[in-house]
Scaffold this motif. Structure first.
Motif, PDB file in Angstrom:
ATOM      1  N   ILE A 116       0.840  -1.209   0.000  1.00  0.00           N
ATOM      2  CA  ILE A 116       0.000   0.000   0.000  1.00  0.00           C
ATOM      3  C   ILE A 116       0.872   1.256   0.000  1.00  0.00           C
ATOM      4  O   ILE A 116       0.541   2.253  -0.660  1.00  0.00           O
ATOM      5  CB  ILE A 116      -0.980   0.013   1.214  1.00  0.00           C
ATOM      6  CG1 ILE A 116      -1.969   1.180   1.131  1.00  0.00           C
ATOM      7  CG2 ILE A 116      -0.235   0.093   2.551  1.00  0.00           C
ATOM      8  CD1 ILE A 116      -3.256   0.865   0.520  1.00  0.00           C
ATOM      9  N   LEU A 119       2.364   1.580  -3.416  1.00  0.00           N
ATOM     10  CA  LEU A 119       1.324   2.075  -4.327  1.00  0.00           C
ATOM     11  C   LEU A 119       1.158   3.591  -4.176  1.00  0.00           C
ATOM     12  O   LEU A 119       1.049   4.316  -5.172  1.00  0.00           O
ATOM     13  CB  LEU A 119       0.001   1.357  -4.002  1.00  0.00           C
ATOM     14  CG  LEU A 119      -1.196   1.648  -4.901  1.00  0.00           C
ATOM     15  CD1 LEU A 119      -0.920   1.239  -6.340  1.00  0.00           C
ATOM     16  CD2 LEU A 119      -2.442   0.903  -4.376  1.00  0.00           C
ATOM     17  N   THR A 152      -2.028  -2.622 -11.094  1.00  0.00           N
ATOM     18  CA  THR A 152      -2.996  -3.646 -10.667  1.00  0.00           C
ATOM     19  C   THR A 152      -2.336  -4.667  -9.742  1.00  0.00           C
ATOM     20  O   THR A 152      -2.915  -5.074  -8.731  1.00  0.00           O
ATOM     21  CB  THR A 152      -3.595  -4.360 -11.901  1.00  0.00           C
ATOM     22  OG1 THR A 152      -4.077  -3.367 -12.798  1.00  0.00           O
ATOM     23  CG2 THR A 152      -4.753  -5.266 -11.506  1.00  0.00           C
ATOM     24  N   VAL A 198      -2.003  -3.200  -6.295  1.00  0.00           N
ATOM     25  CA  VAL A 198      -3.293  -3.161  -5.585  1.00  0.00           C
ATOM     26  C   VAL A 198      -3.626  -4.559  -5.059  1.00  0.00           C
ATOM     27  O   VAL A 198      -4.034  -4.728  -3.900  1.00  0.00           O
ATOM     28  CB  VAL A 198      -4.433  -2.650  -6.498  1.00  0.00           C
ATOM     29  CG1 VAL A 198      -5.777  -2.715  -5.781  1.00  0.00           C
ATOM     30  CG2 VAL A 198      -4.174  -1.213  -6.943  1.00  0.00           C
ATOM     31  N   LYS A 199      -3.427  -5.582  -5.897  1.00  0.00           N
ATOM     32  CA  LYS A 199      -3.709  -6.964  -5.483  1.00  0.00           C
ATOM     33  C   LYS A 199      -2.862  -7.368  -4.281  1.00  0.00           C
ATOM     34  O   LYS A 199      -3.340  -7.988  -3.333  1.00  0.00           O
ATOM     35  CB  LYS A 199      -3.448  -7.936  -6.641  1.00  0.00           C
ATOM     36  CG  LYS A 199      -4.561  -7.940  -7.664  1.00  0.00           C
ATOM     37  CD  LYS A 199      -4.275  -8.952  -8.772  1.00  0.00           C
ATOM     38  CE  LYS A 199      -5.362  -8.887  -9.835  1.00  0.00           C
ATOM     39  NZ  LYS A 199      -4.943  -9.526 -11.087  1.00  0.00           N
ATOM     40  N   GLU A 249      -4.031  -5.700  -1.229  1.00  0.00           N
ATOM     41  CA  GLU A 249      -5.255  -6.335  -0.734  1.00  0.00           C
ATOM     42  C   GLU A 249      -4.911  -7.633  -0.005  1.00  0.00           C
ATOM     43  O   GLU A 249      -5.462  -7.915   1.066  1.00  0.00           O
ATOM     44  CB  GLU A 249      -6.231  -6.588  -1.889  1.00  0.00           C
ATOM     45  CG  GLU A 249      -7.598  -7.014  -1.353  1.00  0.00           C
ATOM     46  CD  GLU A 249      -8.632  -7.286  -2.441  1.00  0.00           C
ATOM     47  OE1 GLU A 249      -8.639  -6.547  -3.446  1.00  0.00           O
ATOM     48  OE2 GLU A 249      -9.421  -8.233  -2.274  1.00  0.00           O
ATOM     49  N   VAL A 281      -5.903  -2.990   1.726  1.00  0.00           N
ATOM     50  CA  VAL A 281      -6.858  -2.383   0.800  1.00  0.00           C
ATOM     51  C   VAL A 281      -8.233  -2.982   1.095  1.00  0.00           C
ATOM     52  O   VAL A 281      -8.345  -4.183   1.377  1.00  0.00           O
ATOM     53  CB  VAL A 281      -6.429  -2.646  -0.663  1.00  0.00           C
ATOM     54  CG1 VAL A 281      -7.613  -2.580  -1.608  1.00  0.00           C
ATOM     55  CG2 VAL A 281      -5.375  -1.640  -1.098  1.00  0.00           C
ATOM     56  N   PRO A 295      -9.815  -5.288  -7.382  1.00  0.00           N
ATOM     57  CA  PRO A 295      -8.497  -4.644  -7.561  1.00  0.00           C
ATOM     58  C   PRO A 295      -8.303  -4.020  -8.948  1.00  0.00           C
ATOM     59  O   PRO A 295      -7.693  -2.952  -9.068  1.00  0.00           O
ATOM     60  CB  PRO A 295      -7.514  -5.790  -7.345  1.00  0.00           C
ATOM     61  CG  PRO A 295      -8.243  -6.796  -6.525  1.00  0.00           C
ATOM     62  CD  PRO A 295      -9.683  -6.686  -6.926  1.00  0.00           C
ATOM     63  N   ALA A 345     -10.217  -0.838  -8.890  1.00  0.00           N
ATOM     64  CA  ALA A 345      -9.522   0.114  -8.027  1.00  0.00           C
ATOM     65  C   ALA A 345      -8.317   0.722  -8.748  1.00  0.00           C
ATOM     66  O   ALA A 345      -8.088   1.939  -8.700  1.00  0.00           O
ATOM     67  CB  ALA A 345      -9.075  -0.579  -6.741  1.00  0.00           C
ATOM     68  N   ALA A 346      -7.557  -0.126  -9.451  1.00  0.00           N
ATOM     69  CA  ALA A 346      -6.381   0.361 -10.176  1.00  0.00           C
ATOM     70  C   ALA A 346      -6.795   1.356 -11.261  1.00  0.00           C
ATOM     71  O   ALA A 346      -6.164   2.408 -11.442  1.00  0.00           O
ATOM     72  CB  ALA A 346      -5.618  -0.818 -10.788  1.00  0.00           C
ATOM     73  N   LEU A 393      -7.906   4.631  -9.587  1.00  0.00           N
ATOM     74  CA  LEU A 393      -6.728   5.361  -9.092  1.00  0.00           C
ATOM     75  C   LEU A 393      -6.092   6.167 -10.213  1.00  0.00           C
ATOM     76  O   LEU A 393      -5.881   7.378 -10.088  1.00  0.00           O
ATOM     77  CB  LEU A 393      -5.672   4.379  -8.587  1.00  0.00           C
ATOM     78  CG  LEU A 393      -5.560   4.081  -7.107  1.00  0.00           C
ATOM     79  CD1 LEU A 393      -4.418   3.106  -6.874  1.00  0.00           C
ATOM     80  CD2 LEU A 393      -5.343   5.354  -6.299  1.00  0.00           C
ATOM     81  N   LEU A 409      -9.342   3.971  -0.575  1.00  0.00           N
ATOM     82  CA  LEU A 409      -8.990   2.606  -0.940  1.00  0.00           C
ATOM     83  C   LEU A 409      -8.459   1.838   0.267  1.00  0.00           C
ATOM     84  O   LEU A 409      -8.571   0.612   0.349  1.00  0.00           O
ATOM     85  CB  LEU A 409      -7.899   2.676  -2.018  1.00  0.00           C
ATOM     86  CG  LEU A 409      -7.492   1.380  -2.703  1.00  0.00           C
ATOM     87  CD1 LEU A 409      -8.685   0.748  -3.401  1.00  0.00           C
ATOM     88  CD2 LEU A 409      -6.390   1.661  -3.714  1.00  0.00           C
TER      89      LEU A 409
END
Lengths: 196, 196
Positions: free
Chosen positions: A86, A89, A135, A138-139, A142, A147, A153, A156-157, A160, B194
């Motif tokens: 996170i 990211l 991506t 994000v995965k 998570e 996340v 995901p 979400a990507a 973002l 997020l």
């Protein structure tokens, strides 16, 4: 500081020619801009342009690579970080906003590329590669429990970088927020939300 | 249910003609599309098109109004709500995503309007009016203590609708998330972030 030596014809070096070309591509579309238009805008002959660069497509390639190289430098510095996904990211989002603010005309052109030429398709392929990195992060975030699990995901990507990329529509450097303030606002909103 | 009666020449009514025109405008740009291009695409003569609509600009006006009317219906239903501004703002964002998903080609065209013609300038003026409504709601929500005070309301409003508008770049109905799921994801991320 002395000005860097200019190569080629007096009046324009490749860099200043590129800046004018990118502005024209952004205003009229790449397909809608001819080398004739560019020569008129620059006030130099087409052969003077060809002295610097072999084709319109090469100008496009140079321009979108300026944007992509910046984004991939941020991606590399992100991958070199330790710690939670996170945070990496957030580093990637912040750095991308700074690249966008610093190279605005180049990123604008990149985001409008449609894929009609080889240079455009190469740019789209690099964009997809960058999107995969986002991506994946994000995965990973998570999987690490950082996340919220109730947004897909991939969506979400996209949201973002949808937010980041939308900046080209309104952000103008030297007016309003600084690039750093802008990056802060994007990260606050995207990661922690607008709600108090 | 019987099909609605078609007006004008057989083959196309104004509605189906408009859909083809909007697709063409989105693919090639409004400026880059001539009535000649449209007549070739439709397989009918230009005078058959003029039977339905007096000009290319009128097609543009009809198309962007389809998007703007949808957005302003949501704005009106938002203004009719009681309660806290943050909830009305969320209603506006959710409704705008649903309009975008439902009228995707029209909203896409609206967001690419540049302001070269009277119809385009009128569309831009209505877009600005909508943006003011959003900014006012963010300010009101901040005054009510429901929006984090460390983001400028004008920037927050731009980021909110930047996220919504970025959907035109990738969202395709009948593929992946439903409009409702998409609206949920946008609201979750924009309002609560997020981060888990």
């Amino acid at each position: 500081m002395t000005a860097p030596a200019r190569r080629g014809r007096p009046g324009y070096d490749l860099e200043s020619l590129l800046l004018v070309a990118v502005k024209l591509f952004n205003d009229r579309g790449y397909d809608g801009t001819s080398m004739e238009d560019l020569s008129r805008k620059l006030g130099i002959t087409k052969s003077a342009i060809y002295h610097h660069v072999p084709s319109k497509e090469e100008l496009l390639r140079l321009a979108v690579d300026r944007a992509l190289d910046g984004l991939f430098e941020v991606a590399e510095s992100t991958e070199a970080l330790d710690g939670r996904a996170i945070d990496r990211l957030e580093h990637l989002v912040r750095g991308s906003v700074l690249v966008l603010a610093d190279r605005l005309p180049f990123v604008t052109l990149l985001l409008r590329v449609r894929g009609n030429t080889k240079a455009e398709r190469a740019a789209l392929a690099r964009r997809r590669e960058f999107d995969h990195l986002v991506t994946d992060l994000v995965k990973q975030a998570e999987a690490e429990g950082d996340v919220r699990p109730d947004i897909d995901p991939a969506i979400a990507a996209r949201l973002l970088f949808g937010t980041v990329n939308s900046l080209i529509e309104w952000y103008r450097p030297r007016r309003g927020a600084s690039p750093g303030e802008l990056a802060d606002a994007v990260c606050k909103m995207a990661f922690d939300g607008l709600r108090a």
